[in-house]
Design a protein around this motif. Structure first.
Motif, PDB file in Angstrom:
ATOM      1  N   LYS A  82       0.823  -1.212   0.000  1.00  0.00           N
ATOM      2  CA  LYS A  82       0.000   0.000   0.000  1.00  0.00           C
ATOM      3  C   LYS A  82       0.857   1.262   0.000  1.00  0.00           C
ATOM      4  O   LYS A  82       0.454   2.289  -0.548  1.00  0.00           O
ATOM      5  CB  LYS A  82      -0.929  -0.001   1.201  1.00  0.00           C
ATOM      6  N   ALA A  84       3.862   1.392  -1.423  1.00  0.00           N
ATOM      7  CA  ALA A  84       4.420   1.463  -2.774  1.00  0.00           C
ATOM      8  C   ALA A  84       3.368   1.895  -3.788  1.00  0.00           C
ATOM      9  O   ALA A  84       3.693   2.543  -4.787  1.00  0.00           O
ATOM     10  CB  ALA A  84       5.009   0.105  -3.168  1.00  0.00           C
ATOM     11  N   GLU A  85       2.105   1.518  -3.523  1.00  0.00           N
ATOM     12  CA  GLU A  85       1.003   1.883  -4.412  1.00  0.00           C
ATOM     13  C   GLU A  85      -0.212   2.247  -3.565  1.00  0.00           C
ATOM     14  O   GLU A  85      -1.006   1.377  -3.200  1.00  0.00           O
ATOM     15  CB  GLU A  85       0.672   0.732  -5.353  1.00  0.00           C
ATOM     16  N   PHE A  88      -3.715   0.677  -3.860  1.00  0.00           N
ATOM     17  CA  PHE A  88      -3.937  -0.765  -3.721  1.00  0.00           C
ATOM     18  C   PHE A  88      -4.919  -1.036  -2.587  1.00  0.00           C
ATOM     19  O   PHE A  88      -4.798  -0.500  -1.488  1.00  0.00           O
ATOM     20  CB  PHE A  88      -2.608  -1.470  -3.439  1.00  0.00           C
ATOM     21  N   ASN A 164      10.016  -3.957  -5.732  1.00  0.00           N
ATOM     22  CA  ASN A 164       8.614  -3.528  -5.580  1.00  0.00           C
ATOM     23  C   ASN A 164       7.622  -4.589  -6.067  1.00  0.00           C
ATOM     24  O   ASN A 164       6.478  -4.267  -6.392  1.00  0.00           O
ATOM     25  CB  ASN A 164       8.338  -2.210  -6.301  1.00  0.00           C
ATOM     26  N   GLN A 207       4.334  -5.982 -10.000  1.00  0.00           N
ATOM     27  CA  GLN A 207       5.202  -4.906  -9.531  1.00  0.00           C
ATOM     28  C   GLN A 207       4.319  -3.740  -9.117  1.00  0.00           C
ATOM     29  O   GLN A 207       3.641  -3.134  -9.951  1.00  0.00           O
ATOM     30  CB  GLN A 207       6.187  -4.475 -10.624  1.00  0.00           C
ATOM     31  N   MET A 208       4.323  -3.425  -7.822  1.00  0.00           N
ATOM     32  CA  MET A 208       3.465  -2.377  -7.302  1.00  0.00           C
ATOM     33  C   MET A 208       3.913  -1.013  -7.829  1.00  0.00           C
ATOM     34  O   MET A 208       5.107  -0.719  -7.898  1.00  0.00           O
ATOM     35  CB  MET A 208       3.476  -2.384  -5.771  1.00  0.00           C
ATOM     36  N   GLY A 209       2.940  -0.211  -8.210  1.00  0.00           N
ATOM     37  CA  GLY A 209       3.235   1.110  -8.744  1.00  0.00           C
ATOM     38  C   GLY A 209       3.457   1.132 -10.240  1.00  0.00           C
ATOM     39  O   GLY A 209       3.625   2.206 -10.827  1.00  0.00           O
ATOM     40  N   ASP A 211       2.593   0.756 -14.303  1.00  0.00           N
ATOM     41  CA  ASP A 211       1.449   1.216 -15.099  1.00  0.00           C
ATOM     42  C   ASP A 211       0.492   0.083 -15.421  1.00  0.00           C
ATOM     43  O   ASP A 211      -0.714   0.301 -15.532  1.00  0.00           O
ATOM     44  CB  ASP A 211       1.944   1.869 -16.399  1.00  0.00           C
ATOM     45  N   PRO A 213      -1.888  -2.659 -14.643  1.00  0.00           N
ATOM     46  CA  PRO A 213      -2.631  -3.016 -13.431  1.00  0.00           C
ATOM     47  C   PRO A 213      -2.851  -4.516 -13.255  1.00  0.00           C
ATOM     48  O   PRO A 213      -3.331  -4.933 -12.213  1.00  0.00           O
ATOM     49  CB  PRO A 213      -3.980  -2.299 -13.638  1.00  0.00           C
TER      50      PRO A 213
END
Length: 222
Positions: A82, A84-85, A88, A164, A207-209, A211, A213
């Motif tokens: 969360k 990192a993104e 999420f 990540n 990979q969090m963050g 482009d 999804p």
């Protein structure tokens, strides 16, 4: 002095008397009345014997603790995801995982995974392809119908801070009908009228963050 003027003077005197009388009544407290409301200070709360409560900001993230125990490695990994993104959301992820499970499972059962290949890690897609080719070589086909998902449980999570990349493992319990037929369309396994329970444990990775999804299915098991 005429009688009309005398009457006016008498009425004026009575009016003044009534006004003064009303003022004296409205300005006096009589009977039961509520005391003025006072905000209790610290000493008042101590005398009352009531416990004091401090407002605590933050606290456990219910979006995480509704699915894994607070303080566990899985909870810490989800919290790191969360960070990192920020967008999420665990609940939304599980809802998406439920839909992905049905879509991928039925594509595999029918031997048509091209439409879901973008959701599969290369090694998982390769394994699926091998099983499907083995079926074709044996002249087998599967007629399956999805009934529904009975259980979706997040069982584990991990997060690599260097890359990540987050991994989330989910256990699914689904119900479906499945019949295996040979080249002559004879049933060799299953019953079209019998609902069977399917149990799978899948791991999704992303990979969090990034482009993109989409989460990839990177591992399967029972």
């Amino acid at each position: 002095m005429s009688s009309a003027i005398i009457q006016l003077l008498v009425l004026a005197g009575i009016a003044v008397f009534l006004i003064l009388r009303l003022r004296s009544v409205l300005g006096t407290r009589e009977g039961f009345e509520k005391p003025p409301v006072q905000v209790p200070g610290p000493s008042d709360r101590k005398r009352s014997g009531r416990p004091e409560f401090d407002v605590i900001e933050g606290g456990p993230d219910r979006d995480i603790t509704d699915h894994v125990s607070d303080g566990t490695d899985a909870a810490k990994a989800l919290a790191a995801m969360k960070i990192a993104e920020p967008g999420f959301n665990v609940r939304e992820f599980l809802e998406g995982a439920r839909g992905a499970y049905e879509m991928i499972l039925m594509a595999f059962e029918k031997g048509e995974i091209d439409d879901v290949r973008g959701f599969l890690a290369p090694d998982v897609a390769e394994t699926f392809d091998e099983v499907i080719e083995q079926r074709k070589a044996q002249g087998l086909s599967i007629d399956a119908n999805f009934v529904g998902v009975r259980e979706v449980t997040l069982t584990d999570a991990s997060f690599d801070r260097d890359s990540n990349v987050g991994d989330v493992t989910v256990r699914f319990v689904a119900e479906l009908t499945s019949v295996v037929r040979d080249a002559d369309d004879n049933i060799v396994e299953g019953n079209a009228n019998e609902i069977k329970r399917q149990k799978d444990t899948w791991t999704f990775s992303r990979q969090m963050g990034a482009d993109d999804p989409n989460w990839l299915l990177v591992a399967t098991g029972e």
